[in-house]
Motif scaffolding. Structure first.
Motif, PDB file in Angstrom:
ATOM      1  N   VAL A 306      68.500  49.407  16.728  1.00 29.85           N
ATOM      2  CA  VAL A 306      67.155  49.293  16.168  1.00 29.85           C
ATOM      3  C   VAL A 306      66.119  49.738  17.200  1.00 29.85           C
ATOM      4  O   VAL A 306      65.139  50.424  16.864  1.00 29.85           O
ATOM      5  N   ASP A 307      66.324  49.357  18.457  1.00 32.15           N
ATOM      6  CA  ASP A 307      65.400  49.737  19.528  1.00 32.15           C
ATOM      7  C   ASP A 307      65.317  51.259  19.637  1.00 32.15           C
ATOM      8  O   ASP A 307      64.219  51.840  19.719  1.00 32.15           O
ATOM      9  N   LEU A 308      66.467  51.928  19.627  1.00 32.91           N
ATOM     10  CA  LEU A 308      66.487  53.389  19.706  1.00 32.91           C
ATOM     11  C   LEU A 308      65.844  54.013  18.469  1.00 32.91           C
ATOM     12  O   LEU A 308      65.104  55.001  18.573  1.00 32.91           O
ATOM     13  N   CYS A 309      66.116  53.424  17.299  1.00 32.26           N
ATOM     14  CA  CYS A 309      65.545  53.938  16.054  1.00 32.26           C
ATOM     15  C   CYS A 309      64.016  53.924  16.106  1.00 32.26           C
ATOM     16  O   CYS A 309      63.359  54.928  15.790  1.00 32.26           O
ATOM     17  N   ILE A 310      63.437  52.796  16.513  1.00 36.70           N
ATOM     18  CA  ILE A 310      61.975  52.684  16.569  1.00 36.70           C
ATOM     19  C   ILE A 310      61.401  53.673  17.577  1.00 36.70           C
ATOM     20  O   ILE A 310      60.404  54.349  17.315  1.00 36.70           O
ATOM     21  N   TYR A 311      62.061  53.778  18.736  1.00 41.35           N
ATOM     22  CA  TYR A 311      61.580  54.699  19.762  1.00 41.35           C
ATOM     23  C   TYR A 311      61.584  56.132  19.248  1.00 41.35           C
ATOM     24  O   TYR A 311      60.607  56.880  19.448  1.00 41.35           O
ATOM     25  N   ARG A 312      62.672  56.532  18.570  1.00 43.71           N
ATOM     26  CA  ARG A 312      62.765  57.917  18.095  1.00 43.71           C
ATOM     27  C   ARG A 312      61.716  58.217  17.010  1.00 43.71           C
ATOM     28  O   ARG A 312      61.165  59.323  16.964  1.00 43.71           O
ATOM     29  N   VAL A 313      61.455  57.260  16.155  1.00 47.84           N
ATOM     30  CA  VAL A 313      60.441  57.485  15.121  1.00 47.84           C
ATOM     31  C   VAL A 313      59.063  57.668  15.766  1.00 47.84           C
ATOM     32  O   VAL A 313      58.293  58.566  15.392  1.00 47.84           O
ATOM     33  N   ILE A 314      58.744  56.822  16.743  1.00 47.55           N
ATOM     34  CA  ILE A 314      57.461  56.971  17.449  1.00 47.55           C
ATOM     35  C   ILE A 314      57.413  58.312  18.168  1.00 47.55           C
ATOM     36  O   ILE A 314      56.401  59.028  18.124  1.00 47.55           O
ATOM     37  N   GLN A 315      58.519  58.676  18.810  1.00 43.48           N
ATOM     38  CA  GLN A 315      58.566  59.941  19.537  1.00 43.48           C
ATOM     39  C   GLN A 315      58.340  61.126  18.595  1.00 43.48           C
ATOM     40  O   GLN A 315      57.565  62.038  18.899  1.00 43.48           O
ATOM     41  N   GLU A 316      58.987  61.108  17.421  1.00 40.35           N
ATOM     42  CA  GLU A 316      58.834  62.200  16.467  1.00 40.35           C
ATOM     43  C   GLU A 316      57.410  62.259  15.921  1.00 40.35           C
ATOM     44  O   GLU A 316      56.832  63.344  15.754  1.00 40.35           O
ATOM     45  N   ALA A 317      56.837  61.083  15.643  1.00 44.21           N
ATOM     46  CA  ALA A 317      55.475  61.061  15.119  1.00 44.21           C
ATOM     47  C   ALA A 317      54.493  61.631  16.140  1.00 44.21           C
ATOM     48  O   ALA A 317      53.589  62.414  15.799  1.00 44.21           O
ATOM     49  N   LEU A 318      54.623  61.256  17.422  1.00 45.54           N
ATOM     50  CA  LEU A 318      53.736  61.787  18.457  1.00 45.54           C
ATOM     51  C   LEU A 318      53.974  63.283  18.685  1.00 45.54           C
ATOM     52  O   LEU A 318      53.028  64.034  18.968  1.00 45.54           O
ATOM     53  N   THR A 319      55.235  63.709  18.569  1.00 46.42           N
ATOM     54  CA  THR A 319      55.532  65.137  18.688  1.00 46.42           C
ATOM     55  C   THR A 319      54.790  65.929  17.616  1.00 46.42           C
ATOM     56  O   THR A 319      54.246  67.009  17.868  1.00 46.42           O
ATOM     57  N   ASN A 320      54.751  65.395  16.404  1.00 45.59           N
ATOM     58  CA  ASN A 320      54.052  66.069  15.312  1.00 45.59           C
ATOM     59  C   ASN A 320      52.537  66.086  15.534  1.00 45.59           C
ATOM     60  O   ASN A 320      51.855  67.031  15.133  1.00 45.59           O
ATOM     61  N   VAL A 321      52.025  65.032  16.175  1.00 46.70           N
ATOM     62  CA  VAL A 321      50.595  65.048  16.504  1.00 46.70           C
ATOM     63  C   VAL A 321      50.301  66.188  17.480  1.00 46.70           C
ATOM     64  O   VAL A 321      49.320  66.932  17.329  1.00 46.70           O
ATOM     65  N   MET A 322      51.179  66.357  18.494  1.00 48.77           N
ATOM     66  CA  MET A 322      50.980  67.440  19.458  1.00 48.77           C
ATOM     67  C   MET A 322      51.059  68.801  18.793  1.00 48.77           C
ATOM     68  O   MET A 322      50.327  69.731  19.138  1.00 48.77           O
ATOM     69  N   LYS A 323      51.950  68.929  17.783  1.00 50.02           N
ATOM     70  CA  LYS A 323      52.121  70.214  17.120  1.00 50.02           C
ATOM     71  C   LYS A 323      50.950  70.545  16.201  1.00 50.02           C
ATOM     72  O   LYS A 323      50.455  71.672  16.176  1.00 50.02           O
ATOM     73  N   HIS A 324      50.523  69.548  15.402  1.00 54.04           N
ATOM     74  CA  HIS A 324      49.614  69.828  14.296  1.00 54.04           C
ATOM     75  C   HIS A 324      48.172  69.351  14.526  1.00 54.04           C
ATOM     76  O   HIS A 324      47.277  69.753  13.786  1.00 54.04           O
TER      77      HIS A 324
END
Length: 402
Positions: A306-324
């Protein structure tokens, strides 16, 4: 080895046919010898002649193909046996041939057909009991009746066992196919898991490197200090990406057992999680998107998955902010409920675009988030905010021992 296996298979297949041929030829020889040597001083039976030997051969020799044409062989054998009895030759020598033919029908044909054949065979054998020596006629009748009954029952049981064996073989094959299908699904699921990990690791770090490379190139001569900071960020992102890739390779090579052994505790503890959320925020901030981290509620230890899951979702969301929305400010809120963790990643950008909101290659971002959350019973929603910008919300139930 292959030649030996092929030879063994050929021998097993040929053995029944060879056994039938040997039985038929041997029976003709033994029956003919008994017929020739059996004493007949009272003249109970007809004198042995060429017809007797010919009928014996016609009774037994068709048994060589009894497995291929059981009904035809039984009719032929019964007809020749009936002729043999009618002519009055010594009767005992042909009984076994008719019995084996009846057994074959009972073992290979439907029960109703076998029952009719048993009745016909009994009538033929009862006709032969008139040739019995005086005083043993009733015993002969009882003998042939019991013999026909036992032969039919034995053959019928053999047929049922064969049918059960066939059903078992079918069920075994179905089970094998189901196991293969489950194994294939497991492989596909594992590939999807690996694909998600690769996407999350590579996409985030490459996005940071891309942004910082552009910045470093832009200020390389005008602001060397900023360029140096950007290069340091690039180096750090590349190093962390390589570390995570090595960790994934270790898992792929040695399986999850390595994570459960004492010697691998350090590797397991190095997995990304909310404990490295500050590092993630610093890296994204260095890429030009300021990130504000807030933790609310009463934090508690999360299961590693669960810890890894939450981290990856946050990481992906921030990555999309950087992209878009590279000029936006981002905010990450992690709230610990009694039985769940709720995460909100927002930005104040003017273009409400997020991977997964439109079709195309970028759709894998939101799909990956939802797949990750779905593994643990969680949900992910994403959409524009009324006041502008975009929000990704994650809720993951986390049962807690009270």
């Amino acid at each position: 080895m292959f030649a030996q296996h092929t030879l063994s298979t050929a021998v097993r297949r040929a053995f029944p046919q060879v056994a039938d041929i040997v039985y038929a030829v041997t029976s003709v020889g033994i029956s003919s010898t008994m017929l020739h040597n059996w004493p007949n001083p009272q003249g109970y039976w007809r004198h042995t002649d060429a017809w007797a030997y010919a009928l014996i051969a016609l009774v037994y020799l068709p048994l060589t193909v009894r497995r291929r044409a059981p009904l035809t062989v039984l009719v032929s054998t019964a007809t020749c046996t009936l002729c043999y009895f009618t002519l009055g030759y010594y009767h005992v020598v042909v009984v076994c041939g008719l019995g084996l033919a009846l057994y074959t029908v009972a073992a290979l044909c439907p029960r109703r057909v076998a029952a009719q054949c048993a009745a016909g065979s009994l009538l033929v054998l009862l006709w032969g009991t008139r040739l019995a020596e005086p005083g043993i006629g009733p015993l002969s009748v009882a003998f042939v009746t019991v013999m026909v009954a036992v032969t039919w029952v034995t053959g019928d049981r053999s047929r049922r066992l064969a049918e059960r064996g066939e059903r078992l073989a079918v069920l075994t094959e179905q089970l094998r196919l189901e196991q293969e299908e489950k194994a294939q699904r497991a492989v596909i699921a594992e590939r999807m898991k690996i694909a998600r990990e690769l996407h999350d690791v590579i996409a985030h770090h490459v996005s940071v490197i891309s942004v910082q490379t552009g910045l470093a190139g832009y200020v390389f001569t005008s602001d060397p200090r900023t360029a140096r900071t950007a290069l340091d960020t690039i180096a750090g992102s590349a190093h962390e990406a390589m570390a995570e890739m090595r960790r994934m390779l270790v898992v792929l090579r040695e399986g999850t057992e390595r994570a459960q052994e004492g010697g691998a505790a350090s590797d397991y503890n190095s997995h990304p999680g909310l404990g490295r959320l500050d590092q993630l925020a610093q890296r994204v901030t260095a890429a030009g998107v300021p990130v504000d981290i807030r933790l609310t509620g009463a934090p508690f230890t999360l299961p590693p998955g669960v810890d890894l899951c939450i981290y990856r979702v946050i990481q992906e969301a921030l990555t999309n902010v950087m992209k878009h929305a590279p000029t936006a400010n981002a905010s990450v809120t992690v709230h610990y409920d009694e039985a769940a963790v709720r995460v909100s990643v927002t930005d104040d950008g003017q273009k409400p675009v997020l991977a997964g909101t439109t079709a195309g290659p970028t759709a894998h971002g939101l799909i990956g988030m939802r797949e990750r959350a779905g593994i643990y019973g969680g949900t992910v929603t994403a959409g524009p905010r009324p006041q502008g910008g975009f929000e990704v919300a994650l809720t993951v139930p986390v049962p807690r021992d009270r």
